[in-house]
Structure formats: structure tokens, C-alpha cells
Motif scaffolding. Structure first.
Motif, PDB file in Angstrom:
ATOM      1  N   VAL A   2       0.846  -1.189   0.000  1.00 23.28           N
ATOM      2  CA  VAL A   2       0.000   0.000   0.000  1.00 23.28           C
ATOM      3  C   VAL A   2       0.879   1.235   0.000  1.00 23.28           C
ATOM      4  CG1 VAL A   2      -1.842   1.219   1.227  1.00 23.28           C
ATOM      5  CG2 VAL A   2      -1.767  -1.264   1.284  1.00 23.28           C
ATOM      6  N   ASP A   3       0.469   2.256  -0.750  1.00 23.72           N
ATOM      7  CA  ASP A   3       1.254   3.484  -0.853  1.00 23.72           C
ATOM      8  C   ASP A   3       1.019   4.351   0.383  1.00 23.72           C
ATOM      9  OD1 ASP A   3       2.863   5.514  -1.922  1.00 23.72           O
ATOM     10  OD2 ASP A   3       1.133   6.502  -2.800  1.00 23.72           O
ATOM     11  N   GLY A   4       1.522   3.882   1.501  1.00 27.56           N
ATOM     12  CA  GLY A   4       1.316   4.621   2.727  1.00 27.56           C
ATOM     13  C   GLY A   4       2.025   5.963   2.762  1.00 27.56           C
ATOM     14  N   ALA A   5       3.123   6.096   2.014  1.00 29.02           N
ATOM     15  CA  ALA A   5       3.881   7.344   2.022  1.00 29.02           C
ATOM     16  C   ALA A   5       3.318   8.372   1.046  1.00 29.02           C
ATOM     17  CB  ALA A   5       5.347   7.052   1.675  1.00 29.02           C
ATOM     18  N   GLY A   6       2.300   8.013   0.279  1.00 34.75           N
ATOM     19  CA  GLY A   6       1.712   8.962  -0.657  1.00 34.75           C
ATOM     20  C   GLY A   6       2.616   9.315  -1.819  1.00 34.75           C
ATOM     21  N   ARG A  43       3.543  11.526 -10.131  1.00 38.88           N
ATOM     22  CA  ARG A  43       2.897  12.186 -11.272  1.00 38.88           C
ATOM     23  C   ARG A  43       3.124  13.681 -11.244  1.00 38.88           C
ATOM     24  NH1 ARG A  43      -0.577   8.376  -9.688  1.00 38.88           N
ATOM     25  NH2 ARG A  43      -1.956   9.791  -8.553  1.00 38.88           N
ATOM     26  N   ALA A  44       3.083  14.265 -10.056  1.00 35.88           N
ATOM     27  CA  ALA A  44       3.314  15.707  -9.946  1.00 35.88           C
ATOM     28  C   ALA A  44       4.749  16.063 -10.298  1.00 35.88           C
ATOM     29  CB  ALA A  44       2.987  16.184  -8.532  1.00 35.88           C
ATOM     30  N   GLN A  88      -4.558   5.750 -10.558  1.00 38.02           N
ATOM     31  CA  GLN A  88      -3.178   5.541 -10.986  1.00 38.02           C
ATOM     32  C   GLN A  88      -2.391   4.885  -9.856  1.00 38.02           C
ATOM     33  OE1 GLN A  88      -1.840   6.552 -14.157  1.00 38.02           O
ATOM     34  NE2 GLN A  88      -4.018   6.800 -14.650  1.00 38.02           N
ATOM     35  N   CYS A  89      -1.168   4.446 -10.170  1.00 36.32           N
ATOM     36  CA  CYS A  89      -0.333   3.770  -9.174  1.00 36.32           C
ATOM     37  C   CYS A  89       1.077   4.347  -9.209  1.00 36.32           C
ATOM     38  CB  CYS A  89      -0.345   2.269  -9.417  1.00 36.32           C
ATOM     39  SG  CYS A  89       0.318   1.785 -11.034  1.00 36.32           S
ATOM     40  N   GLY A  90       2.063   3.519  -8.849  1.00 32.88           N
ATOM     41  CA  GLY A  90       3.436   3.996  -8.750  1.00 32.88           C
ATOM     42  C   GLY A  90       4.214   3.930 -10.043  1.00 32.88           C
ATOM     43  N   ILE A  91       3.519   4.055 -11.172  1.00 29.12           N
ATOM     44  CA  ILE A  91       4.143   4.071 -12.491  1.00 29.12           C
ATOM     45  C   ILE A  91       3.643   5.299 -13.230  1.00 29.12           C
ATOM     46  CG2 ILE A  91       4.387   2.863 -14.703  1.00 29.12           C
ATOM     47  CD1 ILE A  91       3.769   0.249 -13.228  1.00 29.12           C
ATOM     48  N   VAL A  92       4.532   6.041 -13.837  1.00 29.33           N
ATOM     49  CA  VAL A  92       4.127   7.176 -14.656  1.00 29.33           C
ATOM     50  C   VAL A  92       4.857   7.101 -15.990  1.00 29.33           C
ATOM     51  CG1 VAL A  92       5.892   8.777 -13.781  1.00 29.33           C
ATOM     52  CG2 VAL A  92       3.749   9.671 -14.706  1.00 29.33           C
ATOM     53  N   ALA A 150       8.446   1.098  -2.297  1.00 25.80           N
ATOM     54  CA  ALA A 150       8.335   1.637  -0.945  1.00 25.80           C
ATOM     55  C   ALA A 150       9.631   2.229  -0.418  1.00 25.80           C
ATOM     56  CB  ALA A 150       7.835   0.543   0.003  1.00 25.80           C
ATOM     57  N   ASP A 151      10.750   1.959  -1.075  1.00 27.57           N
ATOM     58  CA  ASP A 151      12.030   2.483  -0.605  1.00 27.57           C
ATOM     59  C   ASP A 151      12.312   3.905  -1.088  1.00 27.57           C
ATOM     60  OD1 ASP A 151      12.552   0.189   0.762  1.00 27.57           O
ATOM     61  OD2 ASP A 151      13.865  -0.684  -0.753  1.00 27.57           O
ATOM     62  N   HIS A 152      11.511   4.403  -2.021  1.00 23.74           N
ATOM     63  CA  HIS A 152      11.738   5.757  -2.520  1.00 23.74           C
ATOM     64  C   HIS A 152      11.178   6.792  -1.550  1.00 23.74           C
ATOM     65  CE1 HIS A 152      12.289   3.556  -6.397  1.00 23.74           C
ATOM     66  NE2 HIS A 152      13.223   4.469  -6.546  1.00 23.74           N
ATOM     67  N   THR A 153      11.629   8.022  -1.716  1.00 18.33           N
ATOM     68  CA  THR A 153      11.228   9.115  -0.834  1.00 18.33           C
ATOM     69  C   THR A 153      10.805  10.321  -1.664  1.00 18.33           C
ATOM     70  OG1 THR A 153      13.435  10.126  -0.758  1.00 18.33           O
ATOM     71  CG2 THR A 153      12.977   8.349   0.831  1.00 18.33           C
ATOM     72  N   PRO A 154      10.096  11.276  -1.054  1.00 21.18           N
ATOM     73  CA  PRO A 154       9.782  12.519  -1.768  1.00 21.18           C
ATOM     74  C   PRO A 154      11.029  13.232  -2.281  1.00 21.18           C
ATOM     75  CG  PRO A 154       8.407  12.320   0.183  1.00 21.18           C
ATOM     76  CD  PRO A 154       9.413  11.198   0.246  1.00 21.18           C
ATOM     77  N   HIS A 155      12.133  13.096  -1.574  1.00 22.17           N
ATOM     78  CA  HIS A 155      13.380  13.712  -2.041  1.00 22.17           C
ATOM     79  C   HIS A 155      13.813  13.122  -3.381  1.00 22.17           C
ATOM     80  CE1 HIS A 155      17.366  15.500  -1.972  1.00 22.17           C
ATOM     81  NE2 HIS A 155      17.895  14.291  -2.111  1.00 22.17           N
ATOM     82  N   ASP A 156      13.635  11.820  -3.553  1.00 21.64           N
ATOM     83  CA  ASP A 156      13.969  11.194  -4.833  1.00 21.64           C
ATOM     84  C   ASP A 156      13.155  11.798  -5.970  1.00 21.64           C
ATOM     85  OD1 ASP A 156      15.762   9.402  -3.624  1.00 21.64           O
ATOM     86  OD2 ASP A 156      14.159   7.955  -3.208  1.00 21.64           O
ATOM     87  N   LEU A 157      11.892  12.062  -5.723  1.00 19.13           N
ATOM     88  CA  LEU A 157      11.035  12.601  -6.773  1.00 19.13           C
ATOM     89  C   LEU A 157      11.364  14.058  -7.061  1.00 19.13           C
ATOM     90  CD1 LEU A 157       7.689  10.877  -5.798  1.00 19.13           C
ATOM     91  CD2 LEU A 157       9.537  10.086  -7.264  1.00 19.13           C
TER      92      LEU A 157
END
Length: 425
Positions: A270-274, A280-281, A298-302, A352-359
Motif C-alpha cells: 500500500v502506498d502509505g507514504a503517498g 505524477r506531480a 493511478q499507481c506507482g508508475i508514470v 516503498a524504498d523511494h522518498t519525496p526527495h527522490d522525486l
């Protein structure tokens, strides 16, 4: 920064070391001796963990070396005939679409494409209005390989319940990323790979089969007729151990998958970290970039493209800036991408190992690529679709539509693209 989980997940270091150790020991000690030591891990443990992950009993699971080959075997056992109808969706992968096309060509069954609503979701009302006992097979990708839409597989399962048709779900991009409940979905077969969001080794996948699907397959061969590690351990593994669904995976791959699933227990699906909307943003805010994001969920693919920059160039330039993404081409989803004028695109995916900083790093790198890369002077010429020398799929009013056909690449293009003239059934 690795943003290509949808192609191949990042195998944990401990899993990688275990796979290498099993392979090393098989070479020096012999496969049967090593198989005895890992009998539990390659049997009850891995089937139990997979069953818990997809909400199915362990005796309905089959480990396979190639999930698409397992799907092809099952389709071949259906006994399709003239007058039968097979439903697919515009998001079908080229591998499964090839299987369906060949099966319909042999049997004179009709292959029909379920249309999309204006928002990009499957038209369930269209399905409900046309569902009858002539529909023998329905194939749906939970998450397609070419974009991040999550298709309503549970709603489709409810619609098909009680009908003759076999319901097949492609879970290659969803299992390990999304919650999967086999009982709620109501599928007859769910296939998936162990090396994407499950982060196991290459060469191992699975099929989850309903009692009806298991009955469709031949009775398993006795253990004396089985090959490889399964014969030596006596692990039945459901119908797949008889080779009914194709070649078995190697012992090292199965043991590695079991270890990866153990790791998966602590990750969740589950995308608990949002992260998904942030992904996508991160891409959508870059000027000039066009998202390929049909549907409401949508999911964790863009997936995205740029009207003047080739996807290969964007991927290379991102890699030069430390961001690993993937280039996808129209032929990988031939009923959807080409009809929307998309020849190539870039796909990024997270776990699940990625972070907002990565994006945030992805946004910065992509903005830099778009700003500094040399654009094409003009878009490549589009090659008209060619009629294939094969039986036609049913069109909107029962008329025939051409099957997807491979065409020669346009000038400046270095890959094969399928440009279908297929319309919805």
C-alpha cells in the motif's frame, strides 16, 4: 537513483547473495543434494507466502519460469471454437495480445476490444450490455506495462461471475505494488513475475488458479516423470510441477523469490507514504512534458513523452544525471499507444524504498534535460497501418477490423512499432 522497478525491481543484497550461493553449491555439490536442503523454502514456505500475498490457497499456486508462457498454455486448453468471443482491452501487452490473436486465428473465434470511456477507464456498461455465453475468455491487465492506470479488476470479476467465460488477470505490474485479493477479484487465473515489484531474481513467476482453471489442465504427472529440483524434493507445487504450464524455474530462483517475499512481508503493498501522486506531480510540472495517464486511478508508475525530444534521448540524459528510467515503445501496448500518436515514451516507477526527495531529484533532472537537450526539428513521419494477412477482429457493428501489423520504422526511428488500425469491438 533507480526509477525502473516496473522493469526489474532492486533485489535486496541478502537475496542476491543467497541466489549466488545456491548456484555455486549446485555446481560443486550437485542439484539434488542442494535441493534437499532447501526443500522447505522451495516448497511450503514460498507457496504459503505467495498465497498470502494474492489471497489464494497455496494449492492453487504454480511457480513457473515464464508467466506469459503459462498464460499461453492455459489459453490453448480452452478449446475455443467458431462463434466464441474473446475480450481484451486497449491496454493489453504485446505478448498476451499475440497469444490471443493466434488462438483466435486457429479457432476462428472473434477477438474483441472492450472500449474505454471518455475518462480512459474501461466501459463496464458496454461489457454488461454485450456479455453472453459466447464470451469464452476475458483478459485484463491489472496494471498495464505501458502506463500507470489501475484497471477495475474486481468490478470486472463481479460482472463475469456466473458466466461461462474464463477470467484472466495479468498481475505482472501489480502484485507487490498493489493490494491483491484473489477472492475479491474473482479471477480464474492471475499471472505475475517475481522480479519486478516482488524484487526477486529473474526467471521465476507464478500463476494463481481457480478450481475451474485447475480442472481445465491435465492431471499432474507422477513425481517420477518430473524433472529438476521438484522431482528430487517431491514438492508438488500444484499442477505446475507436472510441467503443464511450461518449464519450471530453477531452484536458485525459487529460493531467491522466497527470500524476497520474506522481505516483502515488512514492506506491504500500500502506498502509505503517498508517493504515487507525488510521482505524477514530479513529472507533470515539467514544462513541455505530456503525461500518458488514462483513467481515474493511478499507481506507482508514470509514463510521459515530449513532442520534440525522443524518449531514448530523454532516458540517456536522465541516466547521465543519475536517474535510471525506462524507454517504452508503441509495440509494447499496440492497441493504445499508437492510436494516440505515441511512438516512444519514458516510464518511471517507484517502490516503498523511494522518498519525496527522490522525486524532487527527478523533477530537477527532467527539467534540466528538457531545457538543455537539442530538440528534433520536426516530428517523424507517421507510417500508416498495414493490414495483416490474418483473420480480422470484430469491429463496432460486427464488421471486420484489421489486426495489428508491424511496419517499417519511419525515418530516424530505430525500433519496430506496431501501428494498429483496430477499433473497439
Amino acid at each position: 537513483m533507480f526509477l525502473n522497478v516496473a522493469e526489474r525491481g532492486r533485489m535486496p543484497a541478502g537475496v542476491r547473495a543467497l541466489v549466488a550461493e545456491v548456484m555455486r553449491r549446485e555446481e560443486y555439490e550437485g542439484p539434488h543434494e542442494v535441493a534437499e536442503e532447501f526443500e522447505e523454502a522451495a516448497g511450503a514456505e514460498v507457496y504459503g507466502r505467495l498465497g498470502g500475498l494474492v489471497g489464494m490457497p497455496a494449492d492453487g499456486l504454480v511457480l513457473v519460469a515464464d508467466a506469459d508462457a503459462a498464460f499461453a498454455t492455459l489459453v490453448g486448453r480452452l478449446g475455443l471454437g467458431r462463434g466464441d468471443r474473446v475480450w481484451t482491452t486497449p491496454f493489453e501487452s504485446v505478448g498476451r495480445l499475440s497469444v490471443l490473436t493466434a488462438a483466435c486465428a486457429r479457432s476462428r473465434a472473434r477477438l474483441e476490444t472492450v472500449p474505454l470511456r471518455a475518462d480512459g477507464d474501461l466501459d463496464l456498461e458496454w461489457m454488461a450490455a454485450r456479455l453472453d455465453e459466447d464470451v469464452a475468455l476475458v483478459s485484463v491487465a491489472h496494471v498495464p506495462m505501458g502506463c500507470g492506470i489501475v484497471q477495475p479488476v474486481e468490478a470486472v470479476g463481479l460482472l463475469l461471475a456466473g458466466h461461462r467465460c474464463l477470467y484472466a488477470v495479468d498481475g505482472a505490474q501489480s502484485v507487490g505494488q498493489l493490494p491483491v485479493d484473489g477472492r475479491a477479484m474473482g479471477f480464474d487465473v492471475l499471472t505475475g513475475d517475481g522480479w519486478r515489484f516482488l524484487r526477486g531474481p529473474l526467471g521465476v513467476g507464478f500463476a494463481a488458479l481457480s478450481p475451474r482453471a485447475r480442472a481445465l489442465l491435465a492431471t499432474p504427472a507422477p513425481a517420477s516423470a518430473m524433472g529438476g529440483w521438484a522431482a528430487s524434493t517431491g514438492v508438488s507445487g500444484g499442477v505446475g510441477s507436472a510441467g503443464v504450464l511450461g518449464p519450471e524455474p530453477q531452484l536458485a530462483a525459487v529460493v531467491g523469490l522466497n527470500a524476497a517475499l520474506t522481505d516483502q512481508d515488512g514492506i506491504g503493498a500500500v502506498d502509505g507514504a503517498g508517493l504515487w501522486p507525488l510521482l505524477r506531480a514530479a513529472v507533470g510540472q515539467v514544462p513541455g512534458v505530456e503525461l500518458i495517464a488514462p483513467g481515474r486511478v493511478q499507481c506507482g508508475i508514470v509514463t510521459f513523452h515530449h513532442p520534440r525530444l525522443p524518449a531514448a534521448l530523454i532516458r540517456r540524459e536522465l541516466a547521465a544525471r543519475g536517474v535510471a528510467a525506462w524507454k517504452t515503445v508503441a509495440q509494447q501496448m499496440p492497441l493504445y499507444l499508437p492510436q494516440r500518436g505515441v511512438t516512444t515514451a519514458v516510464r518511471a516507477s517507484v517502490d516503498a524504498d523511494h522518498t519525496p526527495h527522490d522525486l524532487a531529484r527527478l523533477t530537477q533532472a527532467l527539467e534540466d534535460v528538457i531545457r538543455t537537450a537539442t530538440p528534433r526539428t520536426a516530428p517523424p513521419a507517421r507510417t500508416p497501418a498495414l493490414a495483416a494477412a490474418a483473420p480480422a477482429m470484430a469491429g463496432p457493428a460486427g464488421a471486420a477490423s484489421d489486426l495489428p501489423a508491424a511496419t517499417r520504422p519511419a525515418a530516424g526511428r530505430r525500433h519496430l512499432t506496431l501501428l494498429p488500425s483496430l477499433t473497439s469491438a
